[in-house]
Write a protein that holds these residues in place. Structure first.
Motif, PDB file in Angstrom:
ATOM      1  N   ALA A 304      -9.905  -9.106  -7.735  1.00  7.73           N
ATOM      2  CA  ALA A 304      -9.011  -8.888  -6.596  1.00  7.73           C
ATOM      3  C   ALA A 304      -9.552  -9.536  -5.325  1.00  7.73           C
ATOM      4  O   ALA A 304      -8.799 -10.161  -4.568  1.00  7.73           O
ATOM      5  N   GLN A 305     -10.846  -9.403  -5.066  1.00 12.56           N
ATOM      6  CA  GLN A 305     -11.414 -10.007  -3.852  1.00 12.56           C
ATOM      7  C   GLN A 305     -11.347 -11.524  -3.916  1.00 12.56           C
ATOM      8  O   GLN A 305     -11.029 -12.191  -2.924  1.00 12.56           O
ATOM      9  N   LEU A 306     -11.618 -12.096  -5.076  1.00 14.52           N
ATOM     10  CA  LEU A 306     -11.509 -13.542  -5.258  1.00 14.52           C
ATOM     11  C   LEU A 306     -10.069 -13.993  -5.011  1.00 14.52           C
ATOM     12  O   LEU A 306      -9.830 -14.987  -4.314  1.00 14.52           O
ATOM     13  N   ALA A 307      -9.112 -13.258  -5.565  1.00 17.02           N
ATOM     14  CA  ALA A 307      -7.699 -13.606  -5.389  1.00 17.02           C
ATOM     15  C   ALA A 307      -7.294 -13.510  -3.922  1.00 17.02           C
ATOM     16  O   ALA A 307      -6.585 -14.374  -3.404  1.00 17.02           O
ATOM     17  N   TYR A 308      -7.773 -12.464  -3.267  1.00 20.12           N
ATOM     18  CA  TYR A 308      -7.445 -12.276  -1.851  1.00 20.12           C
ATOM     19  C   TYR A 308      -8.028 -13.405  -1.008  1.00 20.12           C
ATOM     20  O   TYR A 308      -7.331 -14.041  -0.209  1.00 20.12           O
ATOM     21  N   ASP A 309      -9.309 -13.681  -1.177  1.00 21.01           N
ATOM     22  CA  ASP A 309      -9.977 -14.719  -0.391  1.00 21.01           C
ATOM     23  C   ASP A 309      -9.379 -16.091  -0.653  1.00 21.01           C
ATOM     24  O   ASP A 309      -9.214 -16.903   0.270  1.00 21.01           O
ATOM     25  N   THR A 310      -9.055 -16.375  -1.921  1.00 22.85           N
ATOM     26  CA  THR A 310      -8.471 -17.672  -2.270  1.00 22.85           C
ATOM     27  C   THR A 310      -7.133 -17.858  -1.572  1.00 22.85           C
ATOM     28  O   THR A 310      -6.867 -18.921  -0.986  1.00 22.85           O
ATOM     29  N   LEU A 342     -11.812  -3.714  -0.257  1.00 23.70           N
ATOM     30  CA  LEU A 342     -11.617  -5.141  -0.006  1.00 23.70           C
ATOM     31  C   LEU A 342     -12.122  -5.519   1.385  1.00 23.70           C
ATOM     32  O   LEU A 342     -11.940  -4.768   2.348  1.00 23.70           O
ATOM     33  N   GLU A 343     -12.732  -6.678   1.473  1.00 22.13           N
ATOM     34  CA  GLU A 343     -13.047  -7.246   2.778  1.00 22.13           C
ATOM     35  C   GLU A 343     -11.844  -8.095   3.173  1.00 22.13           C
ATOM     36  O   GLU A 343     -11.676  -9.216   2.727  1.00 22.13           O
ATOM     37  N   LYS A 344     -10.969  -7.533   4.022  1.00 19.09           N
ATOM     38  CA  LYS A 344      -9.711  -8.222   4.299  1.00 19.09           C
ATOM     39  C   LYS A 344      -9.437  -8.263   5.798  1.00 19.09           C
ATOM     40  O   LYS A 344     -10.212  -7.775   6.610  1.00 19.09           O
ATOM     41  N   GLY A 345      -8.321  -8.887   6.141  1.00 16.16           N
ATOM     42  CA  GLY A 345      -7.946  -9.035   7.536  1.00 16.16           C
ATOM     43  C   GLY A 345      -7.176  -7.833   8.059  1.00 16.16           C
ATOM     44  O   GLY A 345      -7.324  -6.717   7.570  1.00 16.16           O
ATOM     45  N   ARG A 346      -6.312  -8.092   9.035  1.00 18.57           N
ATOM     46  CA  ARG A 346      -5.606  -7.002   9.709  1.00 18.57           C
ATOM     47  C   ARG A 346      -4.143  -6.903   9.281  1.00 18.57           C
ATOM     48  O   ARG A 346      -3.294  -6.466  10.054  1.00 18.57           O
ATOM     49  N   GLU A 347      -3.830  -7.307   8.070  1.00 18.81           N
ATOM     50  CA  GLU A 347      -2.457  -7.243   7.620  1.00 18.81           C
ATOM     51  C   GLU A 347      -1.985  -5.792   7.529  1.00 18.81           C
ATOM     52  O   GLU A 347      -2.770  -4.880   7.304  1.00 18.81           O
ATOM     53  N   LEU A 348      -0.683  -5.633   7.689  1.00 13.65           N
ATOM     54  CA  LEU A 348      -0.073  -4.351   7.376  1.00 13.65           C
ATOM     55  C   LEU A 348      -0.166  -4.195   5.858  1.00 13.65           C
ATOM     56  O   LEU A 348       0.181  -5.113   5.112  1.00 13.65           O
ATOM     57  N   THR A 349      -0.673  -3.078   5.379  1.00 16.34           N
ATOM     58  CA  THR A 349      -0.981  -2.933   3.952  1.00 16.34           C
ATOM     59  C   THR A 349      -0.196  -1.793   3.319  1.00 16.34           C
ATOM     60  O   THR A 349      -0.049  -0.722   3.910  1.00 16.34           O
ATOM     61  N   HIS A 350       0.305  -2.050   2.115  1.00 12.79           N
ATOM     62  CA  HIS A 350       0.992  -1.018   1.348  1.00 12.79           C
ATOM     63  C   HIS A 350       0.490  -1.039  -0.090  1.00 12.79           C
ATOM     64  O   HIS A 350       0.371  -2.098  -0.695  1.00 12.79           O
ATOM     65  N   TYR A 351       0.181   0.130  -0.639  1.00 12.12           N
ATOM     66  CA  TYR A 351      -0.221   0.266  -2.037  1.00 12.12           C
ATOM     67  C   TYR A 351       0.970   0.762  -2.851  1.00 12.12           C
ATOM     68  O   TYR A 351       1.651   1.714  -2.447  1.00 12.12           O
ATOM     69  N   GLY A 352       1.228   0.122  -3.971  1.00 13.18           N
ATOM     70  CA  GLY A 352       2.340   0.552  -4.803  1.00 13.18           C
ATOM     71  C   GLY A 352       2.361  -0.182  -6.122  1.00 13.18           C
ATOM     72  O   GLY A 352       1.484  -1.007  -6.414  1.00 13.18           O
ATOM     73  N   SER A 353       3.353   0.111  -6.927  1.00 14.26           N
ATOM     74  CA  SER A 353       3.551  -0.553  -8.213  1.00 14.26           C
ATOM     75  C   SER A 353       4.981  -1.063  -8.284  1.00 14.26           C
ATOM     76  O   SER A 353       5.918  -0.268  -8.321  1.00 14.26           O
ATOM     77  N   VAL A 354       5.125  -2.375  -8.265  1.00 12.63           N
ATOM     78  CA  VAL A 354       6.460  -2.974  -8.311  1.00 12.63           C
ATOM     79  C   VAL A 354       7.200  -2.535  -9.567  1.00 12.63           C
ATOM     80  O   VAL A 354       8.394  -2.272  -9.534  1.00 12.63           O
TER      81      VAL A 354
END
Length: 434
Positions: A304-310, A342-354
């Motif tokens: 997940a972190q690799l995917a996020y950073d990429t 996650l080491e992430k930015g300041r995005e508005l974040t939502h957890y869920g399952s599509v």
């Protein structure tokens, strides 16, 4: 050999045997995760990974990337395991590719070549096939593979191409081919520009669904289509990497929210050079042109972190200005820990399952919060001889307080700033006067 669709498959009785190789220096991030992903890509392409090899180096070898001892070990492994193919999890120069191929006496690809091979399998539309072909030509321009004839390789991984197009390996012809493909894509770009201007003329916000390949972007698009008052067919969904190479745009009126244009884009993957990313211009244009990004992340993935950073790194290359972003951490039903560390930015974040959440109202609420600055309250009075203005706004926005008065149609609604400016002559500034 067996002809299927637009590429030739290796006969089933011989499944290619591959060795995946990771060579890392001290600056390499997510090295083990990247190699595991490479193994999955090789298997998606139809080969069997018979071994993986790694080496930590202080400095990459200019000639072979790896050290001499590791190259000898790789050569023995190729012979002992009867491997047809070596895939290196870094970008190789033409010289490095040839040197490794000579030492191992087998076909050699790097990560970029592996991804391009899967692109060749996935391309369906004419634009998609041309973009794959352009990527292959750019890739092979400085890596003129083919000095040796590996008969077992013919028609297999690394030799697939979209359509009946043959990749001419003579340097004199590659530049000509690149120009021809670029001219065809440029003609298609004009059509895309016309379509995009048509969407712009409506003044609605444009959303790009972005993220790592196979993260759930297309599933999200289809859920928004099915739950909203929207028109347009569902987009292609398959549980596989790069299920589609073509961006799909739909006008969606999502539940309890606004009408917006939503574009499902091609998934990203790590360690791709900028020149290859630019070959897929249609997706890059849609991402750069969007007003808002929805970044879909597979929260259940160990990478997940690799995917996020990429994804974030590629977005910086595509667009110099970051767009308002909603990070949807998908497959949250499979998470033991929420939020993810996650080491992430300041995005508005939502957890869920599509796929499994029965109620997606919180996601739609978060999206409305992000889109709110693009809309303003407006009150209008449109004369009957200009009533097409009312019908145009009524198609795109939720209007209220509609009254048919002697002087015209009076109504209010939350409309885009663009619409408020375009129809400013019909605005009513003081409702009490009417």
């Amino acid at each position: 050999m067996e002809q299927r669709g637009f590429f030739v498959e290796v006969a089933k009785e011989h499944k290619q045997r591959a060795i995946a190789v990771g060579i890392w220096d001290g600056n390499t991030s997510f090295s083990e995760e990247s190699l595991k992903e490479l193994v999955e890509l090789i298997e998606v392409a139809g080969a069997e990974v018979v071994a993986t090899m790694t080496q930590q180096v202080h400095k990459y070898s200019a000639g072979t990337l790896m050290g001499r001892g590791k190259l000898e070990e790789l050569s023995r492994a190729v012979e002992d395991l009867e491997a047809d193919l070596v895939v290196v999890d870094q970008e190789l120069s033409g010289m490095q590719m040839r040197n490794i191929s000579d030492a191992c006496d087998c076909f050699v690809l790097d990560r970029t070549g592996m991804v391009l091979d899967i692109f060749a399998l996935r391309a369906k539309s004419r634009a998609g096939k041309l973009q794959v072909l352009l990527g292959q030509l750019i890739y092979r321009k400085n890596r003129l593979i083919g000095a040796k004839n590996f008969s077992r390789q013919s028609g297999g991984i690394g030799s697939r191409g979209p359509g009946e197009q043959k990749l001419e390996l003579d340097r004199r012809h590659i530049h000509q081919q690149i120009r021809r493909v670029e001219e065809k894509l440029k003609a298609m770009e004009k059509v895309r520009d016309t379509t995009r201007k048509g969407r712009d003329s409506h003044g609605l916000p444009k959303i790009a669904l972005i993220g790592y390949t196979n993260s759930g972007k297309s599933s999200l698009m289809n859920r928004m289509l099915s739950e909203g008052e929207s028109s347009g067919s569902a987009v292609y969904v398959e549980d596989q990497v790069f299920a589609s190479l073509d961006p799909d745009t739909r006008l969606i009126h999502y539940p309890g929210g606004y009408k917006v244009y939503v574009t499902d884009t091609v998934g990203f993957i790590s360690n791709l050079p900028t020149q290859l990313i630019k070959a897929f211009a249609s997706t890059m244009e849609e991402v750069a042109d969007a007003d808002v990004w929805i970044h879909v992340l597979d929260g259940s993935s160990k990478r997940a972190q690799l995917a996020y950073d990429t994804t974030r790194a590629l977005l910086r290359e595509i667009s110099p200005v970051a767009k308002p972003t909603l990070l949807l951490v998908n497959k949250a039903d499979q998470l033991e820990q929420v939020p993810l560390p996650l080491e992430k930015g300041r995005e508005l974040t939502h957890y869920g399952s599509v796929k499994y959440d029965e109620n997606f109202d919180e996601f739609y609420g978060a999206l409305s919060e992000l889109l709110a600055p693009f809309f303003v309250e407006g009150t209008f009075l449109v004369p009957y001889d200009a009533q097409e203005v009312y019908y145009a706004l009524n198609r795109l926005y939720s209007l209220s307080e509609v009254e048919y008065r002697s002087e015209g149609i009076f109504f209010s609604g939350r409309v885009s700033r663009w619409a408020l400016e375009k129809y400013r002559e019909y605005r009513v500034n003081d409702v009490s006067n009417h």
